[in-house]
Design a protein around this motif. Structure first.
Motif, PDB file in Angstrom:
ATOM      1  N   LEU A   1       0.819  -1.208   0.000  1.00 36.21           N
ATOM      2  CA  LEU A   1       0.000   0.000   0.000  1.00 36.21           C
ATOM      3  C   LEU A   1       0.854   1.260   0.000  1.00 36.21           C
TER       4      LEU A   1
ATOM      5  N   LEU B   1      -6.246   5.148  -4.472  1.00 34.90           N
ATOM      6  CA  LEU B   1      -6.519   4.361  -3.272  1.00 34.90           C
ATOM      7  C   LEU B   1      -7.488   3.222  -3.557  1.00 34.90           C
ATOM      8  N   GLN B   2      -8.563   3.506  -4.295  1.00 32.34           N
ATOM      9  CA  GLN B   2      -9.565   2.466  -4.560  1.00 32.34           C
ATOM     10  C   GLN B   2      -8.976   1.322  -5.369  1.00 32.34           C
TER      11      GLN B   2
ATOM     12  N   MET C   1      -7.049  -0.799  -2.977  1.00 36.04           N
ATOM     13  CA  MET C   1      -7.953  -1.517  -2.082  1.00 36.04           C
ATOM     14  C   MET C   1      -8.611  -2.711  -2.773  1.00 36.04           C
ATOM     15  N   GLN C   2      -8.752  -2.664  -4.094  1.00 35.69           N
ATOM     16  CA  GLN C   2      -9.316  -3.810  -4.814  1.00 35.69           C
ATOM     17  C   GLN C   2      -8.447  -5.041  -4.642  1.00 35.69           C
TER      18      GLN C   2
ATOM     19  N   SER D   1      -5.846  -5.196  -1.993  1.00 36.95           N
ATOM     20  CA  SER D   1      -5.569  -5.411  -0.569  1.00 36.95           C
ATOM     21  C   SER D   1      -6.789  -5.942   0.166  1.00 36.95           C
TER      22      SER D   1
ATOM     23  N   HIS E   1      -9.060  -4.250   1.683  1.00 39.01           N
ATOM     24  CA  HIS E   1      -9.466  -3.458   2.839  1.00 39.01           C
ATOM     25  C   HIS E   1     -10.939  -3.085   2.707  1.00 39.01           C
ATOM     26  N   ARG E   2     -11.700  -3.244   3.773  1.00 39.91           N
ATOM     27  CA  ARG E   2     -13.092  -2.806   3.755  1.00 39.91           C
ATOM     28  C   ARG E   2     -13.218  -1.328   4.085  1.00 39.91           C
ATOM     29  N   SER E   3     -12.265  -0.811   4.864  1.00 42.60           N
ATOM     30  CA  SER E   3     -12.332   0.572   5.309  1.00 42.60           C
ATOM     31  C   SER E   3     -11.344   1.426   4.529  1.00 42.60           C
ATOM     32  N   ALA E   4     -11.876   2.423   3.829  1.00 48.10           N
ATOM     33  CA  ALA E   4     -10.998   3.349   3.113  1.00 48.10           C
ATOM     34  C   ALA E   4     -10.140   4.138   4.095  1.00 48.10           C
TER      35      ALA E   4
ATOM     36  N   ALA F   1      -7.081   1.974   5.009  1.00 48.65           N
ATOM     37  CA  ALA F   1      -6.113   1.911   3.916  1.00 48.65           C
ATOM     38  C   ALA F   1      -5.454   3.270   3.693  1.00 48.65           C
ATOM     39  N   GLN F   2      -6.216   4.349   3.925  1.00 48.80           N
ATOM     40  CA  GLN F   2      -5.708   5.690   3.702  1.00 48.80           C
ATOM     41  C   GLN F   2      -4.514   6.005   4.597  1.00 48.80           C
TER      42      GLN F   2
END
Length: 344
Positions: free
Chosen positions: A300, A310-311, A314-315, A317, A319-322, A325-326
């Motif tokens: 990341l 970021l999105q 996240m696809q 990784s 991650h459910r929470s932006a 991941a942010q």
């Protein structure tokens, strides 16, 4: 220690079946965390009150648990410190310091889960207890500790890969590290859980693409098993390992003996942690430079450094929470942010 799955109205046979259902339908890491927390809670209740856990537990006990775990007991002699010292001596608690809020939250979440298993109301749902927990969380607030001391970014990973030779051990380590990093920063539990039939090679000849199926992750189960792409060097490294290790079925990553023979059993999560430490040392880094979670943090962080949205990261990784991941994007040096070079 068995999990407390025993509502009063169930027969012994139904109770055993329900307990088995919980074990089959719950990730292994969650089961292990529940077992550790149950051991801790049982020992704390015995040390603090001289009694075993009760079902349902009294609100006074829940409040005492929060109060005892919301202060630094090194400076607070008394019954709470005595109970904590008993846990330290039993190896269930490291120090008398105030536990991290996340640790307390997890133990309370486990205690509430045990009440749900018994179809009982948790004392932590009471307004006073919930309010006390919120106050304690704010009072003990501290910067979240990273799961890895440093991220394993691309330069670090390349140095680790350069230490991998063409022995079975080197091929395995190269394939496992590249797969773990390039498929979105996989957790070590996800990497070692992979089987040969989780790799779909149908698109390899035409597109140079392997589809990687993750049956169980921290955020998904078998019913929503994601299929992630693996291509380029990581895909070739995995295929090379499959071919030379002659893996046609069973675990994808396995231990390798001192004589460089591939063993049939599955590599453990602890074994993968050892791979990361070993390759960091061979690459010239201290063994505690990063943990296995550094692969996830590194993917990341590198995505942020390379300007990947970021999105999109996240696809992979998952991650459910932006917001979570942010954090990796926010942690990079602002001068290295690609957005600083938009005008050239």
């Amino acid at each position: 220690m068995s999990l407390p799955v025993s509502p009063a109205h169930l027969s012994p046979a139904d109770e055993a079946a329900l307990a088995e259902l919980y074990r089959r339908g719950t990730p292994a890491n969650t089961i292990r965390a529940w077992e550790r927390d149950l051991a801790y809670l049982s020992a704390w209740k015995l040390a603090a009150f001289g009694a075993p856990l009760a079902w349902p537990e009294a609100e006074s006990v829940a409040l005492r648990f929060i109060l005892d775990h919301s202060v630094d007991l090194t400076l607070a002699p008394g019954p709470a410190r005595d109970a904590a010292q008993t846990l330290v001596e039993a190896g269930l608690r490291r120090t008398l310091d105030c536990p991290a809020p996340a640790t307390l939250d997890r133990r309370i979440a486990s205690w509430r889960a045990f009440h749900r298993m018994k179809n009982l109301q948790s004392p932590f749902d009471a307004p006073l207890i919930a309010e006390a927990r919120g106050r304690a969380r704010r009072a003990a607030a501290r910067p979240p500790a990273p799961k890895s001391a440093r991220p394993i970014t691309r330069p670090v990973l390349e140095a680790m890969l350069a230490s991998c030779d063409n022995s079975h051990r080197g091929l395995r380590d190269r394939a496992a590290l590249m797969l773990g990093w390039a498929s979105g920063g996989r957790r070590r539990s996800e990497i070692v859980a992979l089987n040969r039939d989780d790799l779909d090679l149908a698109e390899w000849a035409g597109k140079g693409l392997i589809r990687l199926r993750l049956l169980t992750t921290k955020t998904t189960g078998p019913g929503q098993a994601p299929r992630l792409p693996l291509k380029g060097r990581p895909a070739r490294a995995v295929l090379h390992w499959l071919t030379l290790a002659r893996i046609e079925a069973g675990p994808l990553f396995r231990p390798v003996s001192l004589s460089d023979r591939v063993l049939p059993r599955r590599l453990t999560a602890e074994g993968f942690r050892g791979i990361v430490r070993h390759r960091l040392e061979l690459a010239g880094y201290p063994p505690d430079f990063a943990s296995a979670h550094g692969l996830r943090a590194g993917f990341l962080t590198q995505a942020a450094l390379d300007g990947a949205p970021l999105q999109a990261a996240m696809q992979l990784s998952l991650h459910r929470s932006a917001a979570q991941a942010q954090r990796y994007y926010a942690d990079i040096e602002i001068a290295d942010n690609p957005a600083a070079d938009l005008l050239g």
